[in-house]
Design a protein around this motif. Sequence first.
Motif, PDB file in Angstrom:
ATOM      1  N   THR A   1      64.757 139.360 -40.163  1.00 57.13           N
ATOM      2  CA  THR A   1      65.025 140.616 -39.477  1.00 57.13           C
ATOM      3  C   THR A   1      65.095 141.736 -40.517  1.00 57.13           C
ATOM      4  OG1 THR A   1      67.426 140.438 -39.667  1.00 57.13           O
ATOM      5  CG2 THR A   1      66.400 139.383 -37.739  1.00 57.13           C
ATOM      6  N   ASP A   2      65.068 142.976 -40.050  1.00 52.86           N
ATOM      7  CA  ASP A   2      65.167 144.084 -41.002  1.00 52.86           C
ATOM      8  C   ASP A   2      66.487 144.046 -41.766  1.00 52.86           C
ATOM      9  OD1 ASP A   2      62.669 145.007 -40.417  1.00 52.86           O
ATOM     10  OD2 ASP A   2      63.314 146.839 -39.391  1.00 52.86           O
TER      11      ASP A   2
ATOM     12  N   GLN B   1      60.055 150.889 -47.698  1.00 52.18           N
ATOM     13  CA  GLN B   1      60.142 151.835 -48.815  1.00 52.18           C
ATOM     14  C   GLN B   1      61.578 152.316 -49.013  1.00 52.18           C
ATOM     15  OE1 GLN B   1      57.101 154.654 -47.507  1.00 52.18           O
ATOM     16  NE2 GLN B   1      55.846 154.132 -49.288  1.00 52.18           N
ATOM     17  N   ASN B   2      62.242 152.603 -47.919  1.00 58.21           N
ATOM     18  CA  ASN B   2      63.619 153.076 -48.000  1.00 58.21           C
ATOM     19  C   ASN B   2      64.541 151.991 -48.555  1.00 58.21           C
ATOM     20  OD1 ASN B   2      65.674 155.155 -47.358  1.00 58.21           O
ATOM     21  ND2 ASN B   2      66.393 153.611 -45.907  1.00 58.21           N
ATOM     22  N   MET B   3      64.374 150.753 -48.083  1.00 59.96           N
ATOM     23  CA  MET B   3      65.176 149.639 -48.593  1.00 59.96           C
ATOM     24  C   MET B   3      64.997 149.480 -50.100  1.00 59.96           C
ATOM     25  SD  MET B   3      64.463 146.651 -45.799  1.00 59.96           S
ATOM     26  CE  MET B   3      64.850 146.797 -44.048  1.00 59.96           C
ATOM     27  N   LEU B   4      63.753 149.544 -50.543  1.00 58.36           N
ATOM     28  CA  LEU B   4      63.456 149.352 -51.958  1.00 58.36           C
ATOM     29  C   LEU B   4      64.024 150.477 -52.807  1.00 58.36           C
ATOM     30  CD1 LEU B   4      59.821 148.103 -51.411  1.00 58.36           C
ATOM     31  CD2 LEU B   4      61.632 146.757 -52.496  1.00 58.36           C
ATOM     32  N   GLU B   5      63.857 151.703 -52.350  1.00 55.95           N
ATOM     33  CA  GLU B   5      64.368 152.850 -53.095  1.00 55.95           C
ATOM     34  C   GLU B   5      65.885 152.778 -53.214  1.00 55.95           C
ATOM     35  OE1 GLU B   5      64.410 156.203 -55.344  1.00 55.95           O
ATOM     36  OE2 GLU B   5      62.614 155.130 -54.664  1.00 55.95           O
ATOM     37  N   GLU B   6      66.563 152.399 -52.151  1.00 53.98           N
ATOM     38  CA  GLU B   6      68.024 152.305 -52.163  1.00 53.98           C
ATOM     39  C   GLU B   6      68.530 151.261 -53.153  1.00 53.98           C
ATOM     40  OE1 GLU B   6      69.199 151.482 -48.175  1.00 53.98           O
ATOM     41  OE2 GLU B   6      69.214 153.611 -47.571  1.00 53.98           O
TER      42      GLU B   6
ATOM     43  N   TYR C   1      59.532 139.157 -36.767  1.00 52.93           N
ATOM     44  CA  TYR C   1      60.235 140.397 -37.122  1.00 52.93           C
ATOM     45  C   TYR C   1      59.387 141.299 -38.024  1.00 52.93           C
ATOM     46  CZ  TYR C   1      64.034 137.301 -35.593  1.00 52.93           C
ATOM     47  OH  TYR C   1      64.825 136.437 -34.887  1.00 52.93           O
ATOM     48  N   TYR C   2      58.293 141.800 -37.475  1.00 45.09           N
ATOM     49  CA  TYR C   2      57.410 142.670 -38.245  1.00 45.09           C
ATOM     50  C   TYR C   2      58.029 144.062 -38.369  1.00 45.09           C
ATOM     51  CZ  TYR C   2      54.254 138.838 -37.401  1.00 45.09           C
ATOM     52  OH  TYR C   2      53.710 137.582 -37.345  1.00 45.09           O
ATOM     53  N   THR C   3      57.902 144.639 -39.551  1.00 44.98           N
ATOM     54  CA  THR C   3      58.541 145.921 -39.817  1.00 44.98           C
ATOM     55  C   THR C   3      57.507 146.963 -40.209  1.00 44.98           C
ATOM     56  OG1 THR C   3      60.453 146.911 -40.927  1.00 44.98           O
ATOM     57  CG2 THR C   3      59.009 145.515 -42.281  1.00 44.98           C
ATOM     58  N   THR C   4      57.988 148.144 -40.606  1.00 37.59           N
ATOM     59  CA  THR C   4      57.089 149.225 -40.993  1.00 37.59           C
ATOM     60  C   THR C   4      57.256 149.554 -42.473  1.00 37.59           C
ATOM     61  OG1 THR C   4      58.643 151.011 -40.465  1.00 37.59           O
ATOM     62  CG2 THR C   4      57.234 150.206 -38.676  1.00 37.59           C
ATOM     63  N   ILE C   5      56.230 150.139 -43.028  1.00 42.27           N
ATOM     64  CA  ILE C   5      56.249 150.491 -44.446  1.00 42.27           C
ATOM     65  C   ILE C   5      57.363 151.484 -44.776  1.00 42.27           C
ATOM     66  CG2 ILE C   5      54.908 151.662 -46.245  1.00 42.27           C
ATOM     67  CD1 ILE C   5      52.424 150.250 -45.047  1.00 42.27           C
TER      68      ILE C   5
ATOM     69  N   LYS D   1      66.000 141.447 -44.369  1.00 41.58           N
ATOM     70  CA  LYS D   1      65.116 141.963 -45.421  1.00 41.58           C
ATOM     71  C   LYS D   1      65.895 142.852 -46.378  1.00 41.58           C
ATOM     72  CE  LYS D   1      60.736 142.073 -42.765  1.00 41.58           C
ATOM     73  NZ  LYS D   1      61.175 141.718 -41.410  1.00 41.58           N
ATOM     74  N   LYS D   2      66.716 143.717 -45.822  1.00 41.40           N
ATOM     75  CA  LYS D   2      67.525 144.614 -46.652  1.00 41.40           C
ATOM     76  C   LYS D   2      68.474 143.819 -47.550  1.00 41.40           C
ATOM     77  CE  LYS D   2      70.473 148.716 -46.322  1.00 41.40           C
ATOM     78  NZ  LYS D   2      71.069 149.728 -45.392  1.00 41.40           N
ATOM     79  N   GLU D   3      69.087 142.793 -46.996  1.00 41.74           N
ATOM     80  CA  GLU D   3      69.986 141.937 -47.775  1.00 41.74           C
ATOM     81  C   GLU D   3      69.228 141.228 -48.889  1.00 41.74           C
ATOM     82  OE1 GLU D   3      73.027 138.123 -47.035  1.00 41.74           O
ATOM     83  OE2 GLU D   3      72.072 139.131 -45.322  1.00 41.74           O
ATOM     84  N   ALA D   4      68.025 140.750 -48.578  1.00 43.05           N
ATOM     85  CA  ALA D   4      67.217 140.049 -49.577  1.00 43.05           C
ATOM     86  C   ALA D   4      66.830 140.982 -50.720  1.00 43.05           C
ATOM     87  CB  ALA D   4      65.969 139.464 -48.926  1.00 43.05           C
TER      88      ALA D   4
END
Length: 213
Positions: free
Chosen positions: A120-121, A185-190, A177-181, A124-127
């Motif tokens: 899930t998103d 991008q926001n997860m990675l930048e954070e 659980y397909y997501t958007t770029i 993904k953020k946790e990972a």
Amino acid sequence: MGREFLDLFEVWADSYDQSVDGHDKEYAEVFRGYEDILDSVASRAAGHVVEFGLGTGNLTMLLLSRGHKVTGIEPSPAMRKIAEEKLSGRASILDGDFLNFPELDEPRTFVSTYAFHHLTDDEKKEAIALYGKILPVGGKIVFADTMYESKEAFNNAINDAKNKGFHNLAADLEREYYTTIPILQNMLEENGFRSSFTKCNEFVWLMEAIKKE
């Protein structure tokens, strides 16, 4: 954490290599350019490479051929068995997933193909946050996976699959659980990464994220 799809992985293990070779019409576009996608991931890897969801070991073999030390993380017993037979002990293959895995020996690159959408998103953020803590400055995340430029593009892909009579593909798109770029991008930048996204086919994008100082 993707393990809710284990039954699907067990069913798909024996036919996965045929699907990536383009023998399944429904998934032909998903796997178009498969060898080039694997090469694109492998060419960006450096140092000790940890591969999540190594599946039947196709990317693993390519990474090994390039001289990398590879640790594979795979939750599916059926997939692990096939990979172990292919790799003949040339890589460590461990039971685990994107969020739960044994302690690793100074990984430099995390790679994955066709698997991150099983989270899930929130997962993904946790990972990504976890990888940000583990990787050194300059360390990389290199994932190739189905993702979309926008929610509208994702909905259009589902409708297109249904219109073509690709009911299994449409069901997969709606179930996983397909997501958007922009979300990625926001997860990675954070979490301290700079990122780039390269389109591989109508479904798959290559995400390369490098940990900043």
